[in-house]
Motif scaffolding. Structure first.
Motif, PDB file in Angstrom:
ATOM      1  N   ALA A  81      29.774  17.867  18.248  1.00  0.00           N
ATOM      2  CA  ALA A  81      28.915  18.640  17.369  1.00  0.00           C
ATOM      3  C   ALA A  81      29.538  19.338  16.153  1.00  0.00           C
ATOM      4  O   ALA A  81      29.331  19.482  15.083  1.00  0.00           O
ATOM      5  CB  ALA A  81      27.516  19.353  17.873  1.00  0.00           C
ATOM      6  N   ALA A  82      30.631  20.060  16.927  1.00  0.00           N
ATOM      7  CA  ALA A  82      31.382  21.061  15.875  1.00  0.00           C
ATOM      8  C   ALA A  82      31.989  20.197  14.840  1.00  0.00           C
ATOM      9  O   ALA A  82      32.607  20.695  13.813  1.00  0.00           O
ATOM     10  CB  ALA A  82      32.280  21.966  16.784  1.00  0.00           C
ATOM     11  N   LYS A  83      32.691  19.065  15.627  1.00  0.00           N
ATOM     12  CA  LYS A  83      33.611  17.961  14.566  1.00  0.00           C
ATOM     13  C   LYS A  83      32.477  17.736  13.238  1.00  0.00           C
ATOM     14  O   LYS A  83      33.257  17.368  12.091  1.00  0.00           O
ATOM     15  CB  LYS A  83      33.536  16.815  15.321  1.00  0.00           C
ATOM     16  N   LEU A  84      31.302  17.746  13.309  1.00  0.00           N
ATOM     17  CA  LEU A  84      30.573  17.257  12.222  1.00  0.00           C
ATOM     18  C   LEU A  84      30.883  18.459  10.940  1.00  0.00           C
ATOM     19  O   LEU A  84      30.849  18.145   9.832  1.00  0.00           O
ATOM     20  CB  LEU A  84      28.851  17.427  12.542  1.00  0.00           C
ATOM     21  N   LEU A  85      30.816  19.686  11.593  1.00  0.00           N
ATOM     22  CA  LEU A  85      31.125  20.818  10.462  1.00  0.00           C
ATOM     23  C   LEU A  85      32.372  20.797   9.952  1.00  0.00           C
ATOM     24  O   LEU A  85      32.831  20.833   8.711  1.00  0.00           O
ATOM     25  CB  LEU A  85      30.645  22.242  11.389  1.00  0.00           C
ATOM     26  N   VAL A  86      33.451  20.204  10.763  1.00  0.00           N
ATOM     27  CA  VAL A  86      34.784  20.087  10.551  1.00  0.00           C
ATOM     28  C   VAL A  86      34.817  18.963   9.315  1.00  0.00           C
ATOM     29  O   VAL A  86      35.368  19.197   8.314  1.00  0.00           O
ATOM     30  CB  VAL A  86      35.721  19.688  11.587  1.00  0.00           C
ATOM     31  N   LEU A  87      34.250  17.940   9.420  1.00  0.00           N
ATOM     32  CA  LEU A  87      33.988  17.038   8.673  1.00  0.00           C
ATOM     33  C   LEU A  87      33.381  17.258   7.309  1.00  0.00           C
ATOM     34  O   LEU A  87      33.762  16.995   6.214  1.00  0.00           O
ATOM     35  CB  LEU A  87      33.261  15.634   9.021  1.00  0.00           C
ATOM     36  N   ASN A 132      15.110  20.832   4.330  1.00  0.00           N
ATOM     37  CA  ASN A 132      15.358  19.886   3.234  1.00  0.00           C
ATOM     38  C   ASN A 132      14.521  20.330   1.870  1.00  0.00           C
ATOM     39  O   ASN A 132      15.240  20.227   0.894  1.00  0.00           O
ATOM     40  CB  ASN A 132      14.989  18.464   3.527  1.00  0.00           C
ATOM     41  N   LYS A 133      13.514  20.836   2.324  1.00  0.00           N
ATOM     42  CA  LYS A 133      12.724  21.617   1.198  1.00  0.00           C
ATOM     43  C   LYS A 133      13.464  22.470   0.833  1.00  0.00           C
ATOM     44  O   LYS A 133      13.713  22.730  -0.718  1.00  0.00           O
ATOM     45  CB  LYS A 133      11.295  22.064   1.621  1.00  0.00           C
ATOM     46  N   SER A 134      13.924  23.421   1.431  1.00  0.00           N
ATOM     47  CA  SER A 134      14.643  24.779   0.764  1.00  0.00           C
ATOM     48  C   SER A 134      16.018  24.145   0.262  1.00  0.00           C
ATOM     49  O   SER A 134      16.211  24.935  -0.880  1.00  0.00           O
ATOM     50  CB  SER A 134      15.030  25.420   2.277  1.00  0.00           C
ATOM     51  N   ILE A 135      16.530  23.241   0.805  1.00  0.00           N
ATOM     52  CA  ILE A 135      17.958  22.895  -0.111  1.00  0.00           C
ATOM     53  C   ILE A 135      17.683  22.375  -1.334  1.00  0.00           C
ATOM     54  O   ILE A 135      18.353  22.957  -2.346  1.00  0.00           O
ATOM     55  CB  ILE A 135      18.823  22.093   0.726  1.00  0.00           C
ATOM     56  N   ASN A 136      16.610  21.757  -1.711  1.00  0.00           N
ATOM     57  CA  ASN A 136      16.077  21.309  -2.938  1.00  0.00           C
ATOM     58  C   ASN A 136      15.579  22.331  -3.777  1.00  0.00           C
ATOM     59  O   ASN A 136      16.045  22.219  -4.931  1.00  0.00           O
ATOM     60  CB  ASN A 136      14.952  20.071  -2.705  1.00  0.00           C
ATOM     61  N   LYS A 504      29.627  25.955  -5.239  1.00  0.00           N
ATOM     62  CA  LYS A 504      28.410  26.331  -4.543  1.00  0.00           C
ATOM     63  C   LYS A 504      27.568  25.085  -4.398  1.00  0.00           C
ATOM     64  O   LYS A 504      27.007  24.992  -3.126  1.00  0.00           O
ATOM     65  CB  LYS A 504      27.553  27.470  -5.289  1.00  0.00           C
ATOM     66  N   PHE A 505      27.508  24.190  -5.280  1.00  0.00           N
ATOM     67  CA  PHE A 505      26.438  23.041  -5.279  1.00  0.00           C
ATOM     68  C   PHE A 505      26.708  22.360  -4.032  1.00  0.00           C
ATOM     69  O   PHE A 505      25.951  22.036  -2.903  1.00  0.00           O
ATOM     70  CB  PHE A 505      26.483  22.253  -6.388  1.00  0.00           C
ATOM     71  N   PHE A 506      28.120  21.905  -3.652  1.00  0.00           N
ATOM     72  CA  PHE A 506      28.321  21.096  -2.676  1.00  0.00           C
ATOM     73  C   PHE A 506      28.730  21.598  -1.656  1.00  0.00           C
ATOM     74  O   PHE A 506      28.168  21.132  -0.334  1.00  0.00           O
ATOM     75  CB  PHE A 506      29.810  20.216  -3.023  1.00  0.00           C
ATOM     76  N   ALA A 511      26.652  21.848   3.940  1.00  0.00           N
ATOM     77  CA  ALA A 511      26.173  22.745   4.974  1.00  0.00           C
ATOM     78  C   ALA A 511      24.938  22.327   5.586  1.00  0.00           C
ATOM     79  O   ALA A 511      24.926  21.931   6.536  1.00  0.00           O
ATOM     80  CB  ALA A 511      26.517  24.123   4.522  1.00  0.00           C
ATOM     81  N   ALA A 512      23.862  22.063   4.674  1.00  0.00           N
ATOM     82  CA  ALA A 512      22.556  21.855   4.902  1.00  0.00           C
ATOM     83  C   ALA A 512      22.694  20.472   5.553  1.00  0.00           C
ATOM     84  O   ALA A 512      22.012  20.113   6.613  1.00  0.00           O
ATOM     85  CB  ALA A 512      21.743  21.958   3.708  1.00  0.00           C
ATOM     86  N   ASP A 513      23.321  19.473   5.123  1.00  0.00           N
ATOM     87  CA  ASP A 513      23.415  17.825   5.731  1.00  0.00           C
ATOM     88  C   ASP A 513      23.795  18.016   6.993  1.00  0.00           C
ATOM     89  O   ASP A 513      23.389  17.503   8.109  1.00  0.00           O
ATOM     90  CB  ASP A 513      24.257  17.115   4.590  1.00  0.00           C
ATOM     91  N   ALA A 514      24.984  19.037   7.380  1.00  0.00           N
ATOM     92  CA  ALA A 514      25.724  19.118   8.570  1.00  0.00           C
ATOM     93  C   ALA A 514      24.808  19.679   9.551  1.00  0.00           C
ATOM     94  O   ALA A 514      24.494  19.114  10.571  1.00  0.00           O
ATOM     95  CB  ALA A 514      26.933  19.815   8.358  1.00  0.00           C
ATOM     96  N   ALA A 515      24.041  20.617   9.133  1.00  0.00           N
ATOM     97  CA  ALA A 515      23.011  21.362   9.984  1.00  0.00           C
ATOM     98  C   ALA A 515      22.079  20.630  10.480  1.00  0.00           C
ATOM     99  O   ALA A 515      21.540  20.368  11.648  1.00  0.00           O
ATOM    100  CB  ALA A 515      22.428  22.553   9.315  1.00  0.00           C
TER     101      ALA A 515
END
Length: 547
Positions: A81-87, A132-136, A504-506, A511-515
């Motif tokens: 799971a932590a690897k996902l954040l690293v990616l 997902n709503k929040s990030i949009n 900032k955008f990316f 971050a939201a996608d990984a979470a």
């Protein structure tokens, strides 16, 4: 015989030695724990006052840095799971070259808030839909925060470039950005092509030389090779250059042959013809107008002797990547075997000279005119680890330049953007009905992590800073951020702290996608690792021959 217990349930389905974790407590919360640990490591390095980490990798190489991308790359994270954040952070590093720390820390914060929601009894899928709503919504708000008139910029204008680059460089080398940024900007502007979108990061090289201090650093139009010229000729002006990949030496023939020599005269003639052949080749090169020979492999003694006689300067570049860059700088064509080069295969340089910088001899190849080929930033510093860290700061600056060539919009830095996002999302969550609103509220709280971490790393009182930021933003001052030097809140446009919109955008998106990806996991099934016993498991002396 003992009674064998028959496996049942999932054990009966999978091979022995596997691990199976399921349910909220075992899988989801365990994953969140691992990601929180990772973000806790990088978080203290966020921002200009971030602390350094000392990482020693598996090869015993020492890294002292606060660059999150380097830290997580060298940590060799095992947990899936932590690897996902690293990616996610690696994607950010490759896309923009800055903001890797923001990605990991923000994703960790989102997961921490998600854990609180799970403990409250929300289902992960509700949290995901809220996130997902929040990030949009956050990206909509981010568009509104873009500074007016920053859409178009002249990428050749040094002041505008430095303005956008400062934040990225300061986060790595706080206090040095006023020296570093102009250097990086100069180098980038020199190699920027007619169409800035085609800017190639590889064209800005870094040469690290021990000794001196940062204020001795310079930018060279052209290349700096870290080796001396072979032979006695050390400089050449306005010269043509021939590049040979295979080395400058007597060529061995492709086929093996045996020569029977009967008398001493024949032996003498054989040696003489070899000598004459080499001389003929070197003379041919000299006649073609080339004054500098660059070899990709060894230079034979006899060949060197004739090069000296014909007053040719000889350089040796063993790395084939350096050789390619050299050809790009001078416009030469690398020839495979030693032969007379055609005029159009020769390169040109304004000057090739050997200089001594801080006890090290380097060869400087300069190309002043028409030079959008390669520029080199010569960095000076007292220790290797300082130089490595400076190099990372330069890399970040160059990557930021590439990003601004594609999209030059800027948003306020110094946590002003984050507080505004938190405020707007909080308002948005109050309008929502349904269970998503809790997730949106938590998402907006997560943004407070950035001003909190920035002020904690600078040794300020985080609560005071955040509340005064909220107060200023509620009064409609959207550009108020933290002034870390004086420990107060201040207008960003006066402090000149701007972040690139794309960074900032990316960072927020990744971050939201990984979470969300981590939250979507509800079972972990690990097979037994393949292979024999690990290296550490063997008893000492096993596998050694007894003497």
């Amino acid at each position: 015989m003992g009674f064998q217990m028959q496996p049942y349930g999932i054990q009966s389905m999978l091979k022995e030695g596997h691990k199976h974790l399921s349910g909220l407590d075992e899988a989801v919360v365990k994953n969140i724990e691992a990601c929180k640990e990772l973000s806790a490591i990088t978080r203290t390095s966020l921002g200009p006052n971030g602390m350094n980490k000392m990482v020693i990798n598996h090869l015993d190489k020492l890294f002292v840095t606060n660059d999150a991308a380097t830290i997580v790359n060298e940590l060799e994270v095992q947990h899936p799971a932590a690897k996902l954040l690293v990616l996610a952070s690696r994607a950010q590093q490759e896309e923009i070259g800055d903001g890797a720390n923001l990605t990991i820390s923000f994703a960790g914060e989102l997961l921490e808030k998600a854990e609180e929601l799970i403990r409250m009894g929300l289902h992960p899928s509700e949290i995901i839909s809220g996130y997902n709503k929040s990030i949009n919504k956050a990206i909509e708000v981010l568009d509104e925060l873009v500074e007016k008139g920053s859409e178009s910029m002249d990428v050749k204008n040094k002041d505008e470039v430095v303005l956008r680059m400062r934040a990225a460089v300061a986060s790595k080398q706080f206090g040095q950005e006023d020296i570093l940024c102009p250097l990086i900007a100069d180098a980038c502007i020199q190699v920027c092509p007619k169409n800035p979108a085609n800017f190639n990061v590889d064209n800005v090289r870094v040469a690290k030389l021990l000794g001196g201090g940062l204020h001795n650093s310079t930018v060279v139009r052209g290349m700096v090779l870290k080796n001396d010229a072979i032979g006695s000729i050390k400089r050449a002006e306005k010269t043509k250059i021939a590049v040979f990949v295979g080395g400058v030496d007597t060529s061995a023939t492709e086929t093996k042959g045996t020569v029977l020599i009967h008398t001493a005269e024949q032996l003498e003639n054989y040696a003489k013809t070899e000598e004459a052949k080499v001389e003929e080749l070197i003379k041919a090169i000299s006649d073609s107008g080339a004054k500098v020979i660059v070899s990709g492999a060894a230079v034979g003694d006899m060949a060197l002797h004739f090069c000296e006689r014909y007053k040719l300067m000889v350089l040796k570049i063993t790395s084939k990547f350096e050789l390619r860059r050299f050809c790009r700088t001078t416009g030469a064509v690398a020839l495979l075997k030693l032969s007379q080069p055609n005029p159009d295969e020769l390169g040109y340089a304004d000057s090739v000279s050997v200089e001594e910088i801080g006890g090290a001899r380097v060869t400087v190849v300069k190309n002043e005119e028409g030079g959008n080929s390669v520029a080199t930033v010569v960095l000076r510093g007292s220790t290797d680890s300082i130089l490595d860290d400076l190099e990372r700061a330069v890399d970040d600056g160059v990557n930021t330049y590439k990003a601004m060539c594609r999209d030059s919009r800027i948003v306020p830095g110094a946590a002003a953007t984050e507080i505004e996002l938190a405020k707007k999302l909080k308002e948005f969550s109050l309008k929502e009905t349904g269970l998503d609103q809790y997730a949106i509220a938590k998402f907006s709280e997560s943004f407070e992590m950035i001003p909190r971490t920035l002020s904690e790393n600078a040794g300020l009182n985080a609560m005071e800073i955040i509340s005064s930021l909220y107060a200023e933003h509620a009064a409609g001052k959207t550009k108020v951020g933290i002034d870390l030097e004086n420990g107060v809140c201040n207008d960003v446009s006066e402090m000149k702290i701007w972040d690139l919109y794309v960074t900032k955008f990316f960072a927020l998106k990744y971050a939201a996608d990984a979470a969300c990806t981590v939250l979507r996991v509800d079972q972990i099934i690990m097979a037994k690792p393949a292979g024999g016993p690990r290296r550490g498991d063997r008893p000492a002396g096993a596998g050694m021959d007894e003497d």
